[in-house]
Design a protein around this motif. Structure first.
Motif, mmCIF file in Angstrom:
data_model
loop_
_atom_site.group_PDB
_atom_site.id
_atom_site.type_symbol
_atom_site.label_atom_id
_atom_site.label_comp_id
_atom_site.label_asym_id
_atom_site.label_seq_id
_atom_site.Cartn_x
_atom_site.Cartn_y
_atom_site.Cartn_z
ATOM 1 N N PHE A 66 51.223 18.390 53.205
ATOM 2 C CA PHE A 66 50.627 19.510 52.392
ATOM 3 C C PHE A 66 51.169 19.121 50.962
ATOM 4 N N LYS A 67 49.966 19.210 50.248
ATOM 5 C CA LYS A 67 50.642 18.837 48.598
ATOM 6 C C LYS A 67 50.683 20.147 47.766
ATOM 7 N N GLY A 68 50.253 21.225 48.136
ATOM 8 C CA GLY A 68 50.143 22.417 47.337
ATOM 9 C C GLY A 68 49.180 22.444 46.167
ATOM 10 N N GLY A 69 48.112 21.534 46.443
ATOM 11 C CA GLY A 69 47.215 21.497 45.362
ATOM 12 C C GLY A 69 47.519 20.528 44.332
ATOM 13 N N MET A 70 48.472 19.691 44.571
ATOM 14 C CA MET A 70 48.909 18.550 43.443
ATOM 15 C C MET A 70 48.449 17.275 43.978
ATOM 16 N N PHE A 71 48.387 16.315 42.783
ATOM 17 C CA PHE A 71 48.180 14.887 43.124
ATOM 18 C C PHE A 71 46.740 14.778 43.260
ATOM 19 N N GLY A 72 45.814 15.702 43.115
ATOM 20 C CA GLY A 72 44.183 15.375 43.171
ATOM 21 C C GLY A 72 43.825 14.780 41.874
ATOM 22 N N ASP A 73 42.428 14.280 41.914
ATOM 23 C CA ASP A 73 41.909 13.923 40.800
ATOM 24 C C ASP A 73 41.481 15.228 39.658
ATOM 25 N N GLU A 74 41.128 16.194 40.185
ATOM 26 C CA GLU A 74 40.621 17.372 39.393
ATOM 27 C C GLU A 74 41.873 18.363 39.183
ATOM 28 N N ASP A 75 41.746 19.173 38.490
ATOM 29 C CA ASP A 75 42.627 20.387 38.422
ATOM 30 C C ASP A 75 42.045 21.373 39.318
ATOM 31 N N PRO A 76 42.741 21.992 40.374
ATOM 32 C CA PRO A 76 42.309 23.031 41.448
ATOM 33 C C PRO A 76 42.408 24.323 40.911
ATOM 34 N N ILE A 77 42.925 24.612 39.904
ATOM 35 C CA ILE A 77 43.407 25.939 39.273
ATOM 36 C C ILE A 77 42.203 26.831 38.996
ATOM 37 N N PRO A 78 41.140 26.679 38.322
ATOM 38 C CA PRO A 78 40.050 26.994 37.993
ATOM 39 C C PRO A 78 39.482 27.651 39.628
ATOM 40 N N GLU A 79 39.094 26.962 40.323
ATOM 41 C CA GLU A 79 38.707 27.315 41.968
ATOM 42 C C GLU A 79 39.544 28.095 42.562
ATOM 43 N N ALA A 80 40.828 27.980 42.296
ATOM 44 C CA ALA A 80 42.176 28.762 42.911
ATOM 45 C C ALA A 80 42.184 30.043 42.407
ATOM 46 N N VAL A 81 41.801 29.942 41.012
ATOM 47 C CA VAL A 81 41.778 31.328 40.566
ATOM 48 C C VAL A 81 40.556 32.341 41.145
ATOM 49 N N LYS A 82 39.474 31.724 41.361
ATOM 50 C CA LYS A 82 38.451 32.630 42.003
ATOM 51 C C LYS A 82 38.864 32.884 43.421
ATOM 52 N N ILE A 83 39.625 32.117 44.231
ATOM 53 C CA ILE A 83 39.933 32.520 45.587
ATOM 54 C C ILE A 83 41.034 33.513 45.442
ATOM 55 N N ALA A 84 41.907 33.332 44.557
ATOM 56 C CA ALA A 84 43.079 34.379 44.495
ATOM 57 C C ALA A 84 42.310 35.893 43.941
ATOM 58 N N SER A 85 41.596 35.770 43.194
ATOM 59 C CA SER A 85 41.112 36.773 42.459
ATOM 60 C C SER A 85 40.479 37.964 43.393
ATOM 61 N N LYS A 86 40.079 37.307 44.539
ATOM 62 C CA LYS A 86 39.000 37.972 45.764
ATOM 63 C C LYS A 86 40.131 38.721 46.628
ATOM 64 N N ILE A 87 41.283 38.224 46.585
ATOM 65 C CA ILE A 87 42.277 38.924 47.568
ATOM 66 C C ILE A 87 42.837 40.051 47.005
ATOM 67 N N LYS A 88 42.492 41.222 47.608
ATOM 68 C CA LYS A 88 42.588 42.534 47.048
ATOM 69 C C LYS A 88 44.169 43.254 47.673
ATOM 70 N N SER A 89 44.164 42.919 49.064
ATOM 71 C CA SER A 89 45.413 43.199 49.569
ATOM 72 C C SER A 89 45.886 42.280 50.846
ATOM 73 N N VAL A 90 46.871 42.700 51.495
ATOM 74 C CA VAL A 90 47.056 41.899 52.480
ATOM 75 C C VAL A 90 46.145 41.970 53.870
ATOM 76 N N LYS A 91 45.566 43.146 53.576
ATOM 77 C CA LYS A 91 44.333 43.306 54.620
ATOM 78 C C LYS A 91 43.489 42.057 54.820
ATOM 79 N N ASP A 92 43.157 41.587 53.589
ATOM 80 C CA ASP A 92 42.234 40.451 53.495
ATOM 81 C C ASP A 92 42.946 39.100 54.173
ATOM 82 N N LEU A 93 43.963 39.036 54.324
ATOM 83 C CA LEU A 93 44.776 38.074 55.107
ATOM 84 C C LEU A 93 45.136 37.978 56.344
#
Length: 241
Positions: A66-93
């Motif tokens: 598990f690399k935590g999103g590091m060492f990839g060819d592309e920056d994962p942050i833009p897509e990660a922001v989209k994923i995280a912004s949809k998590i409203k509460s712990v119920k979603d997890l």
């Protein structure tokens, strides 16, 4: 002389403990049938085949860590922001019930046994119907299912929630989700800060694990090196009180 032997034995044990995390178990080796054993003995491979197997194994090992999103060819942050912004509460997890007590056991860092550790809900005697039952941990697999995501971007969000540990805990996740919200708006800067912190914890744990094993290995291979002498002196001082 006794101190030197103790230093050597301690170094050997530490190296073996580190190697043991990647070595196959004795049970698997003993489970080889006589037929498969004979096939292995009779098998003849070329140097090219050996090299191909080494490359294949190296790739599989690298992909499994598990690399935590590091060492990839592309920056994962833009897509990660989209994923995280949809998590409203712990119920979603998956935490849909009232919170339980956290318990005394914490998820281990991935470098220090976390990769092979079972989540608390899969350990012996776990019973959600018991009023003293502890809160379950969020696994990466469950996170992917709940958020309908995968890949480096999902890894980046998960490392922000779990840090260097293999699993995320409810109270930590609740605190982070609250920090990522500025009213109804998603605070992208706060989220990115959590990602960087989690990645740093992940890297620091692995670096310490590898460095410690390398140190003890050097003490065995080069017993007269200054680091080993310092280690012997410290051990001698400790034993003498």
């Amino acid at each position: 002389m006794m101190i030197r032997c103790s230093s050597f034995l301690l170094s050997a044990c530490c190296v073996l403990a580190g190697v043991g995390a990647f070595a196959p178990s004795a049970t698997k080796l003993l489970n080889l049938s006589s037929g498969s054993y004979d096939s292995i003995v009779k098998l003849s491979v070329s140097k090219k085949s050996v090299q191909e197997m080494k490359e294949a194994n190296s790739g599989n090992l690298a992909e499994s860590i598990f690399k935590g999103g590091m060492f990839g060819d592309e920056d994962p942050i833009p897509e990660a922001v989209k994923i995280a912004s949809k998590i409203k509460s712990v119920k979603d997890l998956g935490w849909t019930q009232p919170p339980k007590r956290a318990g005394n056991t914490r998820p281990r860092h991935r470098a220090w046994g976390g990769e092979s550790e079972k989540p608390v809900q899969l350990k012996a005697n776990y019973d959600e119907s018991n009023e003293m039952c502890v809160e379950k941990w969020l696994t990466k697999e469950e996170f992917d299912v709940k958020t309908r995501s995968s890949g480096p971007a999902a890894d980046a969000v998960f490392v922000a929630l779990a840090g260097g540990a293999a699993y995320a805990e409810r109270d930590n996740v609740e605190s982070l989700l609250a920090a990522w919200r500025d009213g109804r708006n998603f605070n992208e800067a706060a989220f990115i800060s959590s990602v960087k912190k989690g990645q740093s914890e992940l890297l620091t744990g692995w670096a310490f694990f590898i460095g410690l094993n390398a140190f003890f290995a050097s003490c065995i291979v080069f017993p007269t090196n200054p680091a080993n002498k310092f280690f012997e002196a410290a051990l001698e001082s400790l034993l003498r009180g």
